[in-house]
Enzyme design. Structure first.
Site, PDB file in Angstrom:
ATOM      1  N   PHE A 156      59.719  47.812  41.726  1.00 37.68           N
ATOM      2  CA  PHE A 156      59.087  47.869  43.041  1.00 37.68           C
ATOM      3  C   PHE A 156      59.001  46.443  43.574  1.00 37.68           C
ATOM      4  O   PHE A 156      58.182  45.642  43.106  1.00 37.68           O
ATOM      5  CB  PHE A 156      57.697  48.490  42.857  1.00 37.68           C
ATOM      6  N   LEU A 158      58.150  44.063  46.244  1.00 42.76           N
ATOM      7  CA  LEU A 158      57.447  43.738  47.485  1.00 42.76           C
ATOM      8  C   LEU A 158      57.186  42.226  47.536  1.00 42.76           C
ATOM      9  O   LEU A 158      57.649  41.539  48.447  1.00 42.76           O
ATOM     10  CB  LEU A 158      56.126  44.535  47.535  1.00 42.76           C
ATOM     11  N   THR A 159      56.469  41.710  46.545  1.00 40.10           N
ATOM     12  CA  THR A 159      56.060  40.295  46.506  1.00 40.10           C
ATOM     13  C   THR A 159      57.264  39.348  46.560  1.00 40.10           C
ATOM     14  O   THR A 159      58.295  39.606  45.949  1.00 40.10           O
ATOM     15  CB  THR A 159      55.268  40.039  45.214  1.00 40.10           C
ATOM     16  N   SER A 165      49.952  38.246  48.601  1.00 45.02           N
ATOM     17  CA  SER A 165      48.892  38.984  49.286  1.00 45.02           C
ATOM     18  C   SER A 165      49.243  39.272  50.742  1.00 45.02           C
ATOM     19  O   SER A 165      48.977  40.354  51.255  1.00 45.02           O
ATOM     20  CB  SER A 165      47.604  38.174  49.238  1.00 45.02           C
ATOM     21  N   GLY A 198      57.969  43.499  38.134  1.00 48.66           N
ATOM     22  CA  GLY A 198      57.998  44.056  36.781  1.00 48.66           C
ATOM     23  C   GLY A 198      59.195  44.976  36.604  1.00 48.66           C
ATOM     24  O   GLY A 198      59.499  45.784  37.488  1.00 48.66           O
ATOM     25  N   GLN A 352      22.802  40.545  20.499  1.00 51.96           N
ATOM     26  CA  GLN A 352      24.102  41.197  20.343  1.00 51.96           C
ATOM     27  C   GLN A 352      24.124  42.512  21.146  1.00 51.96           C
ATOM     28  O   GLN A 352      25.128  42.856  21.764  1.00 51.96           O
ATOM     29  CB  GLN A 352      24.370  41.466  18.843  1.00 51.96           C
ATOM     30  N   GLN A 353      23.025  43.234  21.122  1.00 50.93           N
ATOM     31  CA  GLN A 353      22.952  44.488  21.875  1.00 50.93           C
ATOM     32  C   GLN A 353      23.107  44.221  23.378  1.00 50.93           C
ATOM     33  O   GLN A 353      23.827  44.934  24.073  1.00 50.93           O
ATOM     34  CB  GLN A 353      21.617  45.192  21.605  1.00 50.93           C
ATOM     35  N   GLY A 428      34.217  33.711  14.707  1.00 49.14           N
ATOM     36  CA  GLY A 428      35.540  33.236  14.300  1.00 49.14           C
ATOM     37  C   GLY A 428      36.520  34.376  14.089  1.00 49.14           C
ATOM     38  O   GLY A 428      37.692  34.284  14.481  1.00 49.14           O
ATOM     39  N   GLU A 451      49.085  43.834  42.352  1.00 43.50           N
ATOM     40  CA  GLU A 451      48.685  44.838  43.354  1.00 43.50           C
ATOM     41  C   GLU A 451      47.543  44.296  44.229  1.00 43.50           C
ATOM     42  O   GLU A 451      46.757  45.078  44.762  1.00 43.50           O
ATOM     43  CB  GLU A 451      48.272  46.153  42.693  1.00 43.50           C
TER      44      GLU A 451
END
Lengths: 624, 624
Positions: A156, A158-159, A165, A198, A352-353, A428, A451
């Site tokens: 596709f 376009l760009t 944009s 792509g 952590q929660q 780590g 997009e």
């Protein structure tokens, strides 16, 4: 075709292998199998299981442990895998129409395996395929069969190098030559080269190319799309006049071959024009079935949404994967404790929660939203296919465009930040490549850009809302949209008079509370943005300047808050349906409240400031 | 030794090559050369130029365009480059003492070239070298010479597979055997394997190993460090009893060989103990020069700070590099504009400015802070080297520990978020590997984790401040610290009575305004955290639980706000010195104000909430 998974629940949802997570699993207040069945449904679970089983048993999908694939090798392997997915024929065109949600489910399953594969498949079958299907007509149906058999492989385009944009500034041209009944596709210079496309780098044989359509007399009819063959399907050598190549290494998704192309006066038959929005007669006259420019624009906007909705669902997959890794690690990793002898799982720490659980709630809420928005898109596309030219269809296109334009930013950023948090929350160990958090982050990253850049897209959503308010103020029109996402705004004056009167934290644990606050916030932001915009214009700014000056502190939070509200609203309704199994109501309700409150809390400064202005209306905040 | 760069300013600061950035450069309100001279000083500019020139002219440092180095090859190359840096002898030990700031400058220059190289060099010369120098005694000086000649190559082995942050739970043992006058270094099981140790994977010959020291009678004296030879310097084969290897691919910094090691009853001479903090007599009696445990702890904390201060400066380098890329791109990339014909540079958009310019200000403020904190650390280390056992020296150790523990999180997160913003602000082009933003993000990422997880470290800083307040409340002690970073807190009751009385936006453009607000905020957060902590304890929580329950919403923002205040304070004083050239005062003042206001604005919700509580003291906020 891959054989479907047979057998009952036990085959579909086997027990987890025993291990260090057992203790936490035993403490669950609900049955995870019941939750999986409620979230997915048995048919969908069976479909996903079929896909995963096929990939698990196929050596082509084996990962070679520790192998550092070269770019070339990875791209080749990804193409072969993509081809194999078509051979498995997990989803026939008929199935797609019957159970449309299987389309994003397939993409999500591929995304769980490898983003590069999901995107490669998506670009070919859905982006390229949809463009041909939605923008073309009867005469292009012959391509659809070839797409699914992979006789041709598509992209596709376009760009361009200098314009992504700003699609209006696309500079590739398509001049119609009545003498030969051909279009001449041409790139005026390298800045107009198609870029970042792509599948174009190595493997595409055909491209949907966007170019400015000119008919004799040099009249330009704006951007239209054309099917252009760019490579020989047998040799993969470029077609005459086409210069095409690969863009090289990227931060992630390196299995995907992004490419560039320049066209040197490449002639394609008149029928190559994807002519649903406009056509050229053999003699060279431009004709369009749409009389009303606004209607035509609405229809074409809806077409842009499918890529964004797919990205939304890919971002959700990345977030899910990262969370599974980080939460399981946190439940088994022990560090510090109440005494020197007794260490506790890091998941027990409030810190952590707070770092991880809101993202878990976000994954559920956004996952549900992505499916519901996909179904809305299907409704729109069916209208498009059936030639619906009603005002409702155009409105639906605009509404879906507004929702998709903000949901891609919200989901891709939530995933990006969530993955980074997961990475850091694993310490780590999260930095070791084999633990996959880096790949997820790198593969999710382009979701913020392709997009449409996230920040640019948000302006589409705020512009949509501002347009509706202007329509209401100037013409007395109601806020009404086909999906009802804006209908509540009709009551904005009375909503803005409401106060937050909840008296305990416990009461806030119903997402209805956050929902009411969100409605107030969106009304407030909409009014403020509208006033700021008009104030800018009154003080002499052009429309362009005025919008730019409003976007950072007004339009952007407006678009995000509106979309968050929509996500919260839909998830709230979903988990409060009568059909929710009683044993799941508590946990789903908590997920809904957690997502809503966490999202809302990021607007806390705005809420406090707004309250301050209300309580001291004579004393405007200095920051305004 | 590399020849120093000769010549005047023109050689030192040559003009930029002409190009598309000229237009913006011509619009600058100040001379960039003057700014460079003010920021760095001529001597430092010359030093950096010497390094960059040497690397530019040495083929070993050439980057092979587009090459995808294998892990093995990259690690080998990085080792050779590290060795070459020592051969260049940019900085003699004497120079280090004379101009200590050249140490971080050298690390920053290497970091600009490649983080893996900077970290490899840093780990050997500064982390390993400093550990030997600061924790050892006369008898270890022989190692120092070998470190700088790279006769031996070192690593710092503290972290184990199952314990990173919780160093008290480190399980490697060192039992003293008086019969042979040796220590027996032993890893009880694989969970106690040394893990993640930089340089250990392939190249280190020696390690500073942290182990629990036992003397006969099975008395344990806690964690001490030992120099242990792990490989033969000639063959790089492991020494008997040592199992050592590489950890494999990471998300970034793949030039650095992180490794693991297990020790099977490895015997090392008694003199291997780095004995500044405590020693064992030949007969097996433990002796320590420190009587006061608190003093000893203060001194050892200061030692931990050097790694954190180095990371601070590496994070700043990454942020600088990303900003240069993104700002230059933004100044040349044009997209959209007031008319369809005229496109403007994306840097002109308020959105792009808001995304990037605060990070530019942060880079300046944090860069200055990193240098000033490094000089503080040098003062501390000189005290250490001269055997200073005063209370002031111990207090200095604690203060630097508190500052370094919060500055590593602040700088690494600011860089991580800034690089991500730069990546996205460059759109698709930012996703191309050759544009380096991915490498910068991946290489900066471990700065959030190593030498202490950011969130865990912040608790060190909040604990420091809470301890001072408790001391004040309980014993009437003053807030006083050697670097005066906490002295303002002494006036906290009167600061908390102050109100924000600035009446215009223009007045806020002096960083003194944000500074005053920050002082109020830190006093407020300190008092709230202290109250919350005591409330938790009164309601029956243990000290461990109480601190964990306070950290998310109180301790964490307290630590960050305190450090931000310190950064703002130092940068504010720096740019308002009488010696600042008049032509630079405006731009430096704006940078200082921008950083201060931007940082402060992230606490806006807290400020509004605090104001609300003050104006309605009877009506506590529901969220408390």
């Amino acid at each position: 075709m891959a054989p479907p998974v047979e057998g009952g629940d036990a085959a579909l949802l086997p027990e987890f292998p025993r291990g260090p997570l057992d203790a936490y699993r035993a403490r669950a207040s609900f049955s995870w199998k019941e939750l999986a069945l409620f979230t997915e449904g048995e048919d969908m679970l069976r479909f996903k299981k079929t896909i995963f089983s096929a990939l698990e048993n196929d050596p082509l999908f084996a990962r070679s442990a520790g192998a550092d694939l070269s770019l070339e090798k990875y791209r080749e392997l990804n193409f072969l895998r993509c081809k194999r997915i078509f051979e498995y024929d997990f989803l026939s065109i008929e199935d797609m129409f019957k159970s449309p949600l299987k389309v994003p489910a397939l993409i999500q399953c591929l995304g769980m395996y490898d983003s590069s594969l999901a995107v490669k498949y998506l670009l070919h079958s859905l982006v390229f395929g949809s463009a041909v299907y939605s923008s073309g007509s009867e005469r292009h149906l012959t391509y659809i069969q070839k797409i699914f058999s992979m006789e041709i492989f598509g992209c596709f385009a376009l760009t361009e190098l200098s314009h992504g944009s700003n699609t209006k500034a696309i500079r590739t041209t398509a001049h119609y030559d009545p003498a030969t009944k051909e279009f001449i596709i041409h790139s005026p210079d390298f800045e107009a080269a198609k870029f970042w496309v792509g599948n174009m780098g190595k493997t595409a044989t055909h491209a949907v190319v966007f170019a400015k359509l000119h008919v004799p007399g040099d009249q330009c009819h704006g951007l239209h799309s054309f099917i252009v063959q760019i490579r020989d399907p047998k040799t993969l050598l470029p077609m005459p006049g086409v210069m095409v190549g690969d863009m090289g290494k990227k931060l992630g998704q390196n299995g995907l071959d992004n490419g560039f192309a320049m066209f040197h006066k490449v002639r394609v038959p008149r029928q190559s024009l994807l002519n649903r929005m406009g056509d050229v007669t053999p003699e060279g006259t431009y004709v369009s079935p749409f009389k009303d420019v606004r209607q035509r624009f609405g229809v074409s906007l809806g077409g842009l949404s499918s890529g964004r909705v797919s990205i939304l669902s890919l971002a959700v997959v990345n977030l899910k994967l990262a969370l599974a890794i980080a939460l399981r690690f946190s439940a088994t990793r022990r560090q510090f404790g109440p005494t020197e002898e007794e260490e506790i799982a890091v998941l027990e720490y409030p810190m952590q929660q707070c770092r991880l659980l809101p993202y878990l709630a976000a994954a559920y809420a956004l996952d549900y939203f992505s499916k519901s928005l996909f179904l809305d898109l299907v409704e729109f596309q069916r209208g498009l296919a059936s030639g619906d030219r009603s005002a409702r269809q155009a409105e639906l296109g605009r509404e879906i465009h507004a929702l998709a334009s903000a949901s891609k930013p919200l989901a891709s950023w939530t995933a990006q930040q969530g993955i980074q948090e997961c990475r850091e929350a694993c310490g780590g160990h999260g930095y070791l490549a084999m633990n996959r958090l880096g790949v997820l982050r790198d593969d999710n990253d382009p979701n913020c850009t392709y997009e449409g850049d996230n920040n640019v897209l948000l302006q589409q959503t705020s512009n949509y809302l501002l347009g509706l308010l202007a329509h209401r103020v100037q013409d007395g029109a109601c806020f009404r949209s086909p999906l009802k996402s804006v209908d509540f705004l009709d009551a904005y004056p009375s909503i803005l008079d409401q106060k937050f009167e909840v008296s305990s934290v416990a009461d806030c644990l119903d997402s209805a509370v956050a929902l009411a606050a969100y409605k107030w916030l969106v009304c407030y932001l909409l009014r403020e943005t509208y006033q700021k915009l008009n104030q800018e214009k009154r003080s002499g700014s052009s429309d362009f300047e005025a919008r730019n000056n409003c976007q950072v502190s007004h339009g952007r939070p407006l678009a995000l808050a509106f979309l968050e509200l929509t996500v919260v609203q839909r998830f709230h309704e979903h988990v409060h349906q009568p059909c929710v199994p009683p044993s799941l109501r508590a946990v789903l309700g908590r997920l809904s409240a957690l997502y809503a409150l966490w999202s809302l809390s990021r607007h806390a400064a705005l809420l406090y400031r707004a309250e301050r202005r209300r309580s001291c209306p004579g004393r405007r905040d200095r920051s305004s």
